[in-house]
Design an enzyme around this catalytic site. Structure first.
Site, short mmCIF file in Angstrom:
data_model
loop_
_atom_site.label_atom_id
_atom_site.label_comp_id
_atom_site.label_asym_id
_atom_site.label_seq_id
_atom_site.Cartn_x
_atom_site.Cartn_y
_atom_site.Cartn_z
N SER A 120 0.83 -1.20 0.00
CA SER A 120 0.00 0.00 0.00
C SER A 120 0.86 1.24 0.00
O SER A 120 1.90 1.30 0.67
CB SER A 120 -0.90 0.01 1.23
OG SER A 120 -1.55 1.25 1.38
N TYR A 127 -2.47 5.59 -4.92
CA TYR A 127 -3.55 6.58 -4.94
C TYR A 127 -3.05 7.75 -5.77
O TYR A 127 -1.85 8.04 -5.79
CB TYR A 127 -3.88 7.09 -3.53
CG TYR A 127 -4.59 6.10 -2.66
CD1 TYR A 127 -5.92 5.76 -2.89
CD2 TYR A 127 -3.95 5.51 -1.57
CE1 TYR A 127 -6.58 4.87 -2.07
CE2 TYR A 127 -4.60 4.62 -0.75
CZ TYR A 127 -5.92 4.30 -1.01
OH TYR A 127 -6.57 3.40 -0.20
N THR A 161 -5.69 2.18 -7.31
CA THR A 161 -6.97 2.15 -6.61
C THR A 161 -7.87 3.23 -7.19
O THR A 161 -7.55 4.42 -7.14
CB THR A 161 -6.78 2.37 -5.10
OG1 THR A 161 -6.05 1.26 -4.57
CG2 THR A 161 -8.12 2.47 -4.38
N LYS A 192 -7.91 -1.39 -9.72
CA LYS A 192 -8.59 -2.03 -8.59
C LYS A 192 -9.83 -1.21 -8.23
O LYS A 192 -9.74 -0.01 -8.00
CB LYS A 192 -7.63 -2.11 -7.40
CG LYS A 192 -8.23 -2.71 -6.12
CD LYS A 192 -7.13 -2.87 -5.08
CE LYS A 192 -7.67 -3.39 -3.75
NZ LYS A 192 -8.32 -2.28 -2.98
N HIS A 210 -13.11 -2.38 -2.11
CA HIS A 210 -12.24 -1.76 -1.10
C HIS A 210 -12.51 -2.37 0.28
O HIS A 210 -12.53 -1.67 1.29
CB HIS A 210 -12.47 -0.25 -1.06
CG HIS A 210 -11.27 0.54 -0.64
ND1 HIS A 210 -10.56 1.33 -1.51
CD2 HIS A 210 -10.64 0.67 0.55
CE1 HIS A 210 -9.56 1.92 -0.87
NE2 HIS A 210 -9.59 1.53 0.39
#
Length: 364
Positions: A108, A131, A157, A229, A253
């Protein structure tokens, strides 16, 4: 002395005992009424397995490939943030467990260890989750750092123009550590108005204007393949193909964004049909058993991603706990395959499962 866990679900209670309430709620909670959170797991129970008997299953091969990389089983570690809230070793412990189990970890961007630290801790294939921030140059620098440090793909994401309403975090006035990957790049100090510090951070940094046309920009700054995603519909799967992604992750999520969005296993086949084999499709959400993995593969997933079980294992027993979680899933998948008459992942087919809708039709 407490009994050793015998399945992945039992790590949840161990984690609850080990963690402060604020941290446990952060990991375990979903958005609003948590309808989708419950459905992500319960929807697997609406699919039955149709075994084949008298097949040679004296040797079971669980291995598969993801973007050309060999992994030991069709299970990867999903991107989840703030692992040091679970264990002082943080993402480094998780990465070492993934390496030991010969599978892929998706790191992440909200990790509590830097992507460089994770890259240096062990030799393994890993991907980097991204992100997109209001300051695009920050996202570009993260992508460049990931590429320079040997990450093999970018996982974008795409379901977070804003953060979902996670009421436990609001009640707990969640305080999160500084995301290590953003140090020196972006001020992560935020005013939370007495609620969730994570929500305030997201509101101040994430770019809500990022859209399909901007995938072209992302592709222009990296040579790495891009997985998207957050796809849950046929329409978005088609759009993902049109912009040239290398793979699609069916995900809500972890039910932490839009409540009453569908359970991922319930829409997996819709996405698979839309894609038509042009790119691999992966499933994220609700996987707790080897039978869940089997069902997802039968419905067209190349592999699944697991998030919360990994965090629970990390909280309970550190690196060893993560390894236990992955090995339990591997063992359960192996016995599911043997009892279903499949000696390799490639032998798991659509005819091995029947959905609730098909069960009802068969009764007419």
């Amino acid at each position: 002395m407490a009994a050793e866990p015998v399945n992945v679900n039992e790590f949840r209670e161990l984690a609850r005992r080990a963690l402060p309430k604020m941290c446990y709620d952060f990991y375990s909670g979903g958005a609003e009424d948590q309808y989708t959170l419950k459905e992500n797991e319960e929807a697997f129970g609406k699919i039955i397995i149709l075994p084949r008997i008298l097949r040679d299953v004296s040797g079971i091969d669980l291995s598969t490939t993801v973007l050309g990389y060999n992994i030991s089983m069709p299970v990867m570690i999903a991107p989840t943030g703030m692992h040091k809230l679970a264990n002082p070793a943080g993402e480094i412990a998780t990465a070492k467990a993934a390496s030991a189990c010969k599978t892929i970890m998706v790191l992440s961007s909200a990790s509590t260890c830097t992507l460089e630290e994770v890259a240096a801790c062990c030799n393994a294939v890993r991907f980097f989750q991204l992100y997109v921030y209001k300051r695009r140059d920050i996202s570009a620098k993260l992508v460049q750092r990931a590429e320079n440090n040997g990450y093999k793909a970018i996982v974008l994401t795409a379901d977070s123009p804003r953060l979902g309403r996670r009421e436990a975090d609001i009640k707990n006035k969640l305080v999160v550590p500084q995301p290590k990957n953003l140090e020196g790049l972006l001020s992560t100090k935020s005013v939370s108005d007495g609620g969730s510090g994570l929500e305030a951070l997201a509101r101040g940094t994430l770019d809500p204007s990022f859209c399909w046309e901007d995938i072209r920009w992302l592709k222009s700054i990296t040579n790495l393949p891009i997985l998207i995603k957050g796809v849950l519909t046929h329409e978005d799967a088609i759009k993902a193909l049109e912009v040239g992604v290398a793979g699609i992750i069916v995900s809500n999520h972890g039910a932490r964004q839009l409540d009453y969005s569908p359970a991922t296993i319930s829409v997996l086949e819709e996405v698979v049909h839309a894609v038509g084999g042009k790119v691999p499709v992966f499933l994220d959400g609700g996987v707790r058993r080897g039978t869940d993995i089997f069902k997802a593969v039968a419905l067209g997933a190349q592999a699944v991603l697991v998030g919360r079980p990994v965090l629970y294992g990390l909280a309970a027993k550190g690196e060893y706990g993560v390894r236990q979680v992955l090995e339990m899933l591997m063992d359960e998948l192996e016995i599911t395959m043997a009892l279903s008459g499949c000696s390799s992942v490639k032998e798991i087919t659509r005819s091995h499962v029947r959905t609730k809708h098909e069960q009802l039709l068969s009764m007419l």
